[in-house]
Design an enzyme around this catalytic site. Structure first.
Site, PDB file in Angstrom:
ATOM      1  N   ASP A   1      60.414  46.845  34.490  1.00  0.00           N
ATOM      2  CA  ASP A   1      59.139  47.141  34.694  1.00  0.00           C
ATOM      3  C   ASP A   1      58.538  48.714  34.480  1.00  0.00           C
ATOM      4  O   ASP A   1      59.504  49.478  34.384  1.00  0.00           O
ATOM      5  CB  ASP A   1      58.864  46.746  36.426  1.00  0.00           C
ATOM      6  CG  ASP A   1      57.096  47.020  36.610  1.00  0.00           C
ATOM      7  OD1 ASP A   1      56.326  46.334  35.896  1.00  0.00           O
ATOM      8  OD2 ASP A   1      56.935  47.557  37.576  1.00  0.00           O
ATOM      9  N   SER A   2      57.273  48.852  34.433  1.00  0.00           N
ATOM     10  CA  SER A   2      56.906  50.383  34.171  1.00  0.00           C
ATOM     11  C   SER A   2      57.006  50.985  35.391  1.00  0.00           C
ATOM     12  O   SER A   2      57.126  52.202  35.196  1.00  0.00           O
ATOM     13  CB  SER A   2      55.395  50.174  33.902  1.00  0.00           C
ATOM     14  OG  SER A   2      54.458  49.802  34.773  1.00  0.00           O
TER      15      SER A   2
ATOM     16  N   GLY B   1      49.589  50.375  31.541  1.00  0.00           N
ATOM     17  CA  GLY B   1      48.487  49.844  31.415  1.00  0.00           C
ATOM     18  C   GLY B   1      47.181  50.168  30.796  1.00  0.00           C
ATOM     19  O   GLY B   1      46.298  49.681  30.141  1.00  0.00           O
TER      20      GLY B   1
ATOM     21  N   ASN C   1      53.447  43.056  33.496  1.00  0.00           N
ATOM     22  CA  ASN C   1      52.514  42.126  32.693  1.00  0.00           C
ATOM     23  C   ASN C   1      52.003  42.754  31.516  1.00  0.00           C
ATOM     24  O   ASN C   1      51.893  42.085  30.457  1.00  0.00           O
ATOM     25  CB  ASN C   1      51.310  42.173  33.833  1.00  0.00           C
ATOM     26  CG  ASN C   1      51.376  41.175  34.829  1.00  0.00           C
ATOM     27  OD1 ASN C   1      51.092  39.849  34.417  1.00  0.00           O
ATOM     28  ND2 ASN C   1      51.790  41.414  35.938  1.00  0.00           N
ATOM     29  N   THR C   2      51.613  44.143  31.415  1.00  0.00           N
ATOM     30  CA  THR C   2      51.201  44.727  30.240  1.00  0.00           C
ATOM     31  C   THR C   2      52.438  44.769  29.146  1.00  0.00           C
ATOM     32  O   THR C   2      52.127  44.199  28.337  1.00  0.00           O
ATOM     33  CB  THR C   2      51.085  46.367  30.433  1.00  0.00           C
ATOM     34  OG1 THR C   2      50.058  46.464  31.733  1.00  0.00           O
ATOM     35  CG2 THR C   2      50.605  46.997  29.426  1.00  0.00           C
TER      36      THR C   2
ATOM     37  N   GLU D   1      49.403  51.118  45.173  1.00  0.00           N
ATOM     38  CA  GLU D   1      50.598  52.222  45.306  1.00  0.00           C
ATOM     39  C   GLU D   1      50.054  53.201  46.637  1.00  0.00           C
ATOM     40  O   GLU D   1      51.355  53.640  47.100  1.00  0.00           O
ATOM     41  CB  GLU D   1      50.467  53.113  43.823  1.00  0.00           C
ATOM     42  CG  GLU D   1      50.833  52.643  42.798  1.00  0.00           C
ATOM     43  CD  GLU D   1      52.070  53.024  41.827  1.00  0.00           C
ATOM     44  OE1 GLU D   1      52.196  54.354  42.246  1.00  0.00           O
ATOM     45  OE2 GLU D   1      52.516  52.148  41.349  1.00  0.00           O
TER      46      GLU D   1
ATOM     47  N   CYS E   1      48.765  41.570  37.262  1.00  0.00           N
ATOM     48  CA  CYS E   1      49.535  42.841  37.304  1.00  0.00           C
ATOM     49  C   CYS E   1      50.516  42.722  38.633  1.00  0.00           C
ATOM     50  O   CYS E   1      49.868  42.307  39.573  1.00  0.00           O
ATOM     51  CB  CYS E   1      48.528  43.833  37.554  1.00  0.00           C
ATOM     52  SG  CYS E   1      49.165  45.434  37.898  1.00  0.00           S
ATOM     53  N   THR E   2      51.653  43.201  38.307  1.00  0.00           N
ATOM     54  CA  THR E   2      52.538  42.961  39.386  1.00  0.00           C
ATOM     55  C   THR E   2      52.261  43.653  40.671  1.00  0.00           C
ATOM     56  O   THR E   2      52.781  43.470  41.819  1.00  0.00           O
ATOM     57  CB  THR E   2      53.964  43.523  39.018  1.00  0.00           C
ATOM     58  OG1 THR E   2      53.726  44.998  38.503  1.00  0.00           O
ATOM     59  CG2 THR E   2      54.622  42.499  38.079  1.00  0.00           C
ATOM     60  N   HIS E   3      51.251  44.702  40.581  1.00  0.00           N
ATOM     61  CA  HIS E   3      50.691  45.283  42.048  1.00  0.00           C
ATOM     62  C   HIS E   3      50.018  44.406  42.690  1.00  0.00           C
ATOM     63  O   HIS E   3      49.657  44.903  44.035  1.00  0.00           O
ATOM     64  CB  HIS E   3      49.875  46.559  41.483  1.00  0.00           C
ATOM     65  CG  HIS E   3      50.790  47.856  41.031  1.00  0.00           C
ATOM     66  ND1 HIS E   3      51.298  47.705  39.769  1.00  0.00           N
ATOM     67  CD2 HIS E   3      51.088  48.905  41.665  1.00  0.00           C
ATOM     68  CE1 HIS E   3      52.219  48.997  39.810  1.00  0.00           C
ATOM     69  NE2 HIS E   3      51.944  49.732  40.910  1.00  0.00           N
TER      70      HIS E   3
END
Lengths: 275, 275
Positions: B15-16, B48, B79-80, B158, B192-194
């Site tokens: 992941d980023s 992103g 996701n990005t 975040e 988006c994983t967030h």
């Protein structure tokens, strides 16, 4: 070093992204005849949540890029890089001057409220290194300083949601714990280049007597004085040229940067560089 | 390739940043006996807002790091990166399987609301590449899809401000233009994983009949099916080991990542790697 031809070199301005364009704007106002070359490290922003070693490495690579283009002075417009990497960049650039935004911001805050209570709004990294606190206390040992990391305000400015209820609610929520501690600031320092865009919302939230301090204008005056001292002011006729570079996303840079610089930008105005 | 010893290799998760820990959590629930190795490219997040070429380069470097450690399957939790770089990563990893989160998310959305109106909440890059739209329309040509970039929701997650009035106000503001267009989604995809962290706030804002679709669970089921097909399921006794790596800021990773994985993490749990 101060051969006459150096006068005609541009001032280099470095930031992690588009926020530093608020400093560039102040430089253009203070020094309209100077050529300016701006580099935003958009591929690796934000710096504000990164470690010291990464910030120093990235800032050094960006500085090398500007050195390669030929500059007579470097302005580090990024608060985080100013707080964390200024010494390293000064060593890299010597004998040429390097001006960060933290020291001028501290000067402005102390001048506005001598012996006052100062609140610094900044990124996580700027707060972690306490650069504003140290710079203010060096100038005024009667001062009291608190620092607050406000990452969401960066995103708000980038999204352009700088006005209205959401911006005010976010600012209020960041300031709430201070009110509970009965810390009422005499000055609030905008310790991130994104935050001048949120100034109107901030003014609606805080008491009228609070001074709101922005580093940009003071930094531009320090840069002008440094060039004058070194006899490096450009004496060309007419307005200086502006060159914009970024490390990623020219169209995003143009779209968001336009809000910071206060004029429309096109993606074709931005040169992409690899560091 | 499918020699018995490969069964004992870990699943790689990339992941980023920390957001992909929501996918890692689903993998642990679906495949508790598997070893997992996670790499968050925190030095270069967010992906992103970056260009395709940068995203592909960064994702490829992260994949090479995981390949070097030895993995039997790669899950691209970002996701990005799934939207923009999946083909390149599949080529790099072959003959081993690579699973992104976009295709499983599209499968889940179509299953939840066949012939429905789908709204994808995602980052700028995911929206720009239209990956969810294409993946949904490939599965269901009666579907209608709109995609919405919601960068502030990333910062909200975040910062941990996932509940309460500010989160709801931000979600409402993003959804407002759709209401004006009279687009009433049957499903909302958390692209988006967030965003799973904002699910409770989202549920309070949208109509009860709207399905909220999270890729994480479906991605974990696709990963389990892929390992079963290739006879690569780990048959060890007891729970699998978890190894966490990041490219910057171990203490920030631990602090914020704990919210995503649902357990306390310490900075010493995170191995820093350079890509």
């Amino acid at each position: 070093m101060n051969a006459p031809h150096n006068r005609r070199l541009p001032i280099g301005v470095f930031d992690s992204g588009v926020g530093g364009l608020t400093v560039l704007r102040a430089l253009r106002e203070a020094l309209p005849q100077e050529d300016l070359i701006y580099l935003g490290d958009t591929a690796r922003l934000p710096y504000g949540t990164k470690s010291k070693s990464s910030i120093v490495r990235y800032a050094s690579q960006a500085t090398a890029q500007l050195q390669g283009r030929g500059i007579k002075l470097l302005v580090v417009a990024c608060n985080t890089a100013s707080a964390v990497a200024l010494d390293a960049l000064q060593e890299q650039m010597q004998p040429l001057p390097v001006i960060g935004v933290v020291e001028p911001g501290a000067t402005a805050a102390v001048a506005a409220r001598p012996g006052g209570r100062h609140l610094v709004l900044a990124t996580e990294a700027t707060v972690r290194y306490g650069a504003y606190r140290k710079a203010i206390l060096r100038r005024d040992d009667h001062a009291e300083v608190r620092e607050l990391a406000c990452e969401l305000m960066v995103s708000l400015a980038e999204e352009g949601w700088t006005d209205g209820g959401i911006a005010e609610a976010i600012i209020r929520r960041y300031l709430e714990p201070l009110a509970e501690l009965d810390f009422r600031p005499d000055s609030i320092i905008l310790g991130c280049t994104h935050f001048p865009l949120l100034r109107p919302a901030l003014e609606r939230v805080v008491a009228d007597a609070t001074a709101i301090v922005d580093s940009a204008g003071t930094t531009a005056r320090v840069a002008a004085a440094s060039l004058a001292d070194d006899e490096l002011l450009n004496e060309q006729q007419g307005p200086g040229r502006l060159q914009l570079m970024a490390t990623d996303g020219a169209s995003r840079f143009a779209r968001i940067g336009g809000r910071f610089i206060g004029e429309d930008l096109a993606a074709s105005d931005i040169e992409l560089v690899d560091l």
